[in-house]
Design a protein around this motif. Structure first.
Motif, PDB file in Angstrom:
ATOM      1  N   ALA A  57      31.900  38.047  34.710  1.00  0.00           N
ATOM      2  CA  ALA A  57      30.573  37.426  34.596  1.00  0.00           C
ATOM      3  C   ALA A  57      30.534  36.366  33.493  1.00  0.00           C
ATOM      4  O   ALA A  57      29.850  35.352  33.626  1.00  0.00           O
ATOM      5  N   SER A  58      31.279  36.583  32.418  1.00  0.00           N
ATOM      6  CA  SER A  58      31.284  35.631  31.306  1.00  0.00           C
ATOM      7  C   SER A  58      32.220  34.456  31.541  1.00  0.00           C
ATOM      8  O   SER A  58      32.235  33.498  30.764  1.00  0.00           O
ATOM      9  N   GLY A  59      33.018  34.531  32.614  1.00  0.00           N
ATOM     10  CA  GLY A  59      33.980  33.471  32.886  1.00  0.00           C
ATOM     11  C   GLY A  59      35.282  33.624  32.132  1.00  0.00           C
ATOM     12  O   GLY A  59      36.141  32.742  32.180  1.00  0.00           O
ATOM     13  N   SER A  60      35.472  34.758  31.460  1.00  0.00           N
ATOM     14  CA  SER A  60      36.691  34.989  30.684  1.00  0.00           C
ATOM     15  C   SER A  60      37.869  35.388  31.551  1.00  0.00           C
ATOM     16  O   SER A  60      39.024  35.259  31.129  1.00  0.00           O
ATOM     17  N   LEU A  61      37.589  35.899  32.758  1.00  0.00           N
ATOM     18  CA  LEU A  61      38.634  36.451  33.614  1.00  0.00           C
ATOM     19  C   LEU A  61      38.388  36.050  35.061  1.00  0.00           C
ATOM     20  O   LEU A  61      37.260  36.143  35.554  1.00  0.00           O
ATOM     21  N   LEU A  62      39.453  35.619  35.742  1.00  0.00           N
ATOM     22  CA  LEU A  62      39.392  35.387  37.183  1.00  0.00           C
ATOM     23  C   LEU A  62      39.900  36.630  37.894  1.00  0.00           C
ATOM     24  O   LEU A  62      40.898  37.232  37.480  1.00  0.00           O
ATOM     25  N   MET A  63      39.229  36.999  38.976  1.00  0.00           N
ATOM     26  CA  MET A  63      39.604  38.191  39.740  1.00  0.00           C
ATOM     27  C   MET A  63      39.879  37.808  41.186  1.00  0.00           C
ATOM     28  O   MET A  63      39.165  36.980  41.764  1.00  0.00           O
ATOM     29  N   GLY A  64      40.902  38.399  41.788  1.00  0.00           N
ATOM     30  CA  GLY A  64      41.211  38.152  43.187  1.00  0.00           C
ATOM     31  C   GLY A  64      41.576  39.437  43.909  1.00  0.00           C
ATOM     32  O   GLY A  64      41.819  40.477  43.288  1.00  0.00           O
TER      33      GLY A  64
END
Length: 300
Positions: A57-64
Motif C-alpha cells: 500500500a505504501s509503494g515500498s514493495l511490488l507483489m506478483g
C-alpha cells in the motif's frame, strides 16, 4: 535505469515471509529487496498477504503471482486437473514433463486443465490482493510460463478474471553481461547454460503475445541458478548498462529496467509445499537459500 532485486517463493510459511521482507530496507529491514512473488497455493497465503499489505500500500514493495504448476496442491479440485496431479493430489510434473506433455496428443486437454488451475490460482491471489486485478504482475515457479501452452493458458486465465496485466517476467537471460563481468567461465555451469538457452528459445514464441502496455525487464537469475549468492556489483552494473543500451536503441525492454532474481530464506523440509516431492523440497530447504539472503543484504 532501474535494477529491481526480486524474491520468488514468498509465503511458503509465515516465518519465511517475515524473513524475506526483512531483506528490504524499504520494508523496515536491511537489504536491497524490492519485489516478491507469492504462491497462491500456499497454506500461509492469507497470513503472508497480511504481512506484506502495508508495504504494498505504501509503494515500498511490488507483489506478483508466482504461478505454480509443479509443487504442492492445486487450487482447483484435483479431479478437475488429473493431468497435473498424482495419486496424492499434489502436482506431479516438473518443467521438462510439462513441456513434453504440451507437445503430446494430450496437449488440448492439458491446455484446458492448465487454464482451469491458473484461473483458480488467480482467484485465490486476487482475494488476497484485490488491487492486483488492475495491475497484475506475473511470473512462475520453474519459469513454466515460458512454455507456450502454459503462457497462453495464463493470459487466458488473466482475461477470465478481468485482470489488466502490468508486468510479465521475461525468462530469457542474456549472456553478454556475464561475459562483460569477466567471471563467466568460473560461474556458469553447462546445466544452467542449457537451461538458459531452452528458456530463451521458448520465450521467443511468446514475445508477440504480451498484452498491450505490459512491461518486461532484462532478466538475471537463470544462468547463476543455485549460485546467486555469488552475484556482485560488477555483474549488476553490466546488466544495468545493457538495459540502458537496449532502451536507448529502442529495443525491448523499453523501460530499461533489470530484474535480478533470488530464492532467499530456506524453509524446514517438513514445512515445504510438498515434503514428499524430494527434488523441490530439498531445494526449498537448501542452505544456499540463506546464502542468497545474505547476498541481498550485502548488495544494498
Amino acid at each position: 535505469m532501474t535494477v529491481r532485486f526480486h524474491a520468488d517463493d514468498y509465503g511458503i510459511t509465515l516465518d519465511q515471509a517475515r524473513a524475506i521482507l526483512a531483506l528490504s530496507d524499504a520494508c523496515g529491514g536491511s537489504g536491497c529487496l524490492s519485489s516478491v512473488s507469492v504462491f497462491a497455493n500456499s497454506p500461509a497465503l492469507a497470513e503472508a498477504a497480511a504481512l506484506a499489505a502495508p508495504h504494498i500500500a505504501s509503494g515500498s514493495l511490488l507483489m506478483g503471482l508466482h504461478a505454480n504448476l509443479v509443487e504442492g496442491r492445486p487450487c482447483a479440485e484435483a479431479t478437475c486437473v488429473p493431468l497435473l496431479v498424482n495419486e496424492r493430489g499434489t502436482f506431479r510434473n516438473d518443467f521438462v514433463a510439462l513441456l513434453a506433455q504440451s507437445r503430446s496428443a494430450q496437449r488440448d486437454e492439458l491446455r484446458r486443465q492448465t487454464e482451469c488451475e491458473l484461473t483458480a490460482q488467480l482467484k485465490r491471489y486476487l482475494a488476497a490482493f484485490p488491487a492486483a486485478q488492475g495491475a497484475l504482475r506475473l511470473d512462475s515457479h520453474q519459469h513454466t510460463h515460458a512454455i507456450p501452452l502454459v503462457f497462453d493458458a495464463l493470459l487466458s486465465a488473466a482475461r477470465t478474471c478481468g485482470c489488466t496485466v502490468e508486468y510479465v517476467r521475461t525468462p530469457a537471460e542474456p549472456l553478454r553481461p556475464h561475459l562483460a563481468s569477466g567471471q563467466a567461465l568460473r560461474r556458469l555451469s553447462l546445466v544452467n547454460l542449457a537451461k538458459g538457452a531452452l528458456l530463451s528459445r521458448l520465450w521467443a514464441k511468446n514475445r508477440g503475445k504480451l498484452p498491450k502496455g505490459c512491461a518486461t525487464s532484462l532478466f538475471c537469475g537463470v544462468l547463476l541458478s543455485g549460485r546467486m549468492d555469488e552475484i556482485d556489483a560488477q555483474l549488476v552494473r553490466a546488466f544495468d548498462e545493457l538495459a540502458f543500451a537496449r532502451a536507448r536503441a529502442g529495443k525491448a525492454p523499453a523501460d530499461g529496467s533489470v530484474e535480478v532474481l533470488f530464492h532467499p530464506v530456506s524453509v524446514p523440509l517438513e514445512q515445504c509445499l510438498d515434503p514428499q516431492n524430494a527434488p523441490f523440497a530439498t531445494a526449498c530447504a537448501a542452505p544456499g537459500r540463506d546464502a542468497e539472503a545474505r547476498a541481498l543484504t550485502a548488495l544494498r
